[in-house]
Scaffold this motif. Structure first.
Motif, PDB file in Angstrom:
ATOM      1  N   THR A  12      32.465  47.932   0.995  1.00  0.00           N
ATOM      2  CA  THR A  12      33.106  46.722   0.484  1.00  0.00           C
ATOM      3  C   THR A  12      33.921  46.037   1.569  1.00  0.00           C
ATOM      4  O   THR A  12      33.841  44.812   1.748  1.00  0.00           O
ATOM      5  N   ALA A  13      34.706  46.818   2.323  1.00  0.00           N
ATOM      6  CA  ALA A  13      35.535  46.240   3.380  1.00  0.00           C
ATOM      7  C   ALA A  13      34.680  45.582   4.451  1.00  0.00           C
ATOM      8  O   ALA A  13      34.994  44.491   4.931  1.00  0.00           O
ATOM      9  N   GLY A 312      41.720  47.499   6.769  1.00  0.00           N
ATOM     10  CA  GLY A 312      41.847  46.606   7.904  1.00  0.00           C
ATOM     11  C   GLY A 312      42.917  47.043   8.884  1.00  0.00           C
ATOM     12  O   GLY A 312      42.730  46.979  10.106  1.00  0.00           O
ATOM     13  N   LEU A 313      44.050  47.519   8.363  1.00  0.00           N
ATOM     14  CA  LEU A 313      45.123  48.022   9.222  1.00  0.00           C
ATOM     15  C   LEU A 313      44.689  49.279   9.962  1.00  0.00           C
ATOM     16  O   LEU A 313      44.929  49.429  11.160  1.00  0.00           O
ATOM     17  N   TYR A 314      44.037  50.173   9.245  1.00  0.00           N
ATOM     18  CA  TYR A 314      43.623  51.452   9.832  1.00  0.00           C
ATOM     19  C   TYR A 314      42.592  51.242  10.934  1.00  0.00           C
ATOM     20  O   TYR A 314      42.641  51.885  11.992  1.00  0.00           O
ATOM     21  N   LYS A 315      41.651  50.318  10.705  1.00  0.00           N
ATOM     22  CA  LYS A 315      40.593  50.084  11.688  1.00  0.00           C
ATOM     23  C   LYS A 315      41.002  49.096  12.771  1.00  0.00           C
ATOM     24  O   LYS A 315      40.273  48.900  13.746  1.00  0.00           O
ATOM     25  N   GLY A 340      50.768  49.289   9.060  1.00  0.00           N
ATOM     26  CA  GLY A 340      49.975  50.406   9.543  1.00  0.00           C
ATOM     27  C   GLY A 340      50.688  51.725   9.310  1.00  0.00           C
ATOM     28  O   GLY A 340      51.927  51.801   9.368  1.00  0.00           O
ATOM     29  N   ALA A 341      49.915  52.774   9.068  1.00  0.00           N
ATOM     30  CA  ALA A 341      50.497  54.084   8.816  1.00  0.00           C
ATOM     31  C   ALA A 341      51.075  54.656  10.091  1.00  0.00           C
ATOM     32  O   ALA A 341      50.570  54.434  11.194  1.00  0.00           O
TER      33      ALA A 341
END
Length: 344
Positions: A12-13, A312-315, A340-341
């Protein structure tokens, strides 16, 4: 996630990022006997109803059966390998004019359908439609902060594939049909998130995708079905509560996932909320509205957008902070902020 553009969160992303649309003419006709454009999944992409629910299905509305099927793989994807956790589930708005497809029973039925262990005593449903997913997130965060649980599942599931619902929307002039310049394209989907306190899933080798900074809630008196003048105050109120709950020194918001669904009605409140808090937004501001590819996901919209922001943040193809907002047809408005984490 299970959406018209992908059967998993990664699919989906990727589809939304690439601008892939799955909006097509459906076999359903409007009052002018023209096909309604929609984002409905093909039957082949949905699992069958569990054998354990077949007896109950004779008394179960068709819309509820489809929501259970839509939610199956998405819930499995989010909960894989995790201990039993409470589920905070967003569902279509309750109108009081038709049989609700909610209630505690859907939690039990979903656990059976997806074959997932849930902590049912702490689980809750939120019949607030689009904003319901963020209301569910806030409730889950309260449970995490209080120590009642260390992890919590939050989800939303909905479908517009219901003839009575579509007929009502058509009569109200809310569908984007031939000749209309303002209206929604019906869709369907499910999206689930696993939330936890820091370190909660380390022993499960789970890697956090994003860090949730806060949630803000608001109520719009002049909502779509109200006779009170529409001023767009509810979403601005949600933004105010959100920004008041997060550290004042965080960077300006760089991206917004907006709950715009194709109806012009929602543009006013987004404009009001943005102008009143413009000092909290970076310029130029990136605005994403996934509904243009999936159709209106209803109660699944908030958690889908929050999940898309997290991926999106993770990638690394989206910069935080990211604001996610959504508005229900009736009073509820909500917004959330993610970054972001933290690594390590």
């Amino acid at each position: 996630m299970t959406t018209p553009v992908g059967l998993t969160s990664s699919a989906t992303a990727a589809a939304v990022r690439a601008g892939i649309s799955r909006l097509r003419e459906s076999p359903i006709q409007d009052k002018q006997f023209k096909s309604i454009r929609a984002g409905f999944l093909e039957e082949a992409h949905l699992p069958p109803l569990s054998e354990k629910l077949r007896i109950a299905s004779s008394l179960m509305p068709a819309r509820k059966q489809r929501m259970l099927r839509l939610a199956t793989q998405a819930l499995k994807e989010a909960s894989l390998g995790s201990a039993a956790a409470p589920l905070f589930l967003a569902l279509p708005e309750s109108t009081g004019q038709q049989e609700d497809s909610a209630g505690a029973s859907i939690l039990e039925q979903l656990a059976v359908q997806a074959d997932v262990a849930l902590h049912l005593p702490q689980s809750r449903v939120f019949q607030q439609g689009r904003a319901g997913g963020l209301l569910a997130v806030e409730s889950a965060c309260q449970a995490l902060r209080s120590g009642r649980c260390r992890t919590a599942l939050v989800g939303g599931v909905d479908t517009y594939l219901d003839l009575r619902l579509l007929a009502d929307l058509d009569l109200e002039g809310r569908l984007l049909v031939d000749g209309a310049f303002d209206g929604l394209i019906p869709g369907e989907g499910a999206a689930f998130l696993l939330l936890g306190v820091p370190g909660a899933t380390r022993h499960e080798n789970r890697v956090p995708l994003a860090h949730l900074l806060g949630v803000g809630l608001g109520r719009e008196e002049g909502h779509l079905y109200s006779e009170v003048p529409y001023r767009g105050e509810g979403l601005a109120q949600a933004f105010h509560h959100l920004f008041a709950s997060v550290p004042a020194d965080i960077p300006k918001t760089r991206c917004v996932y907006a709950g715009l669904n194709g109806e012009n009605f929602w543009a006013k409140e987004w404009g009001v909320a943005y102008l009143r808090h413009r000092q909290r937004f970076e310029e130029p501001l990136r605005v994403e509205h996934p509904v243009e590819f999936t159709g209106d996901l209803g109660a699944a919209l908030s958690t889908t957008m929050l999940g898309l922001a997290a991926v999106g943040l993770y990638k690394g193809y989206r910069e935080g902070p990211i604001l996610v907002w959504s508005s229900s047809d009736r009073e509820d408005r909500a917004a959330a902020l993610v970054v972001g984490a933290r690594r390590g």
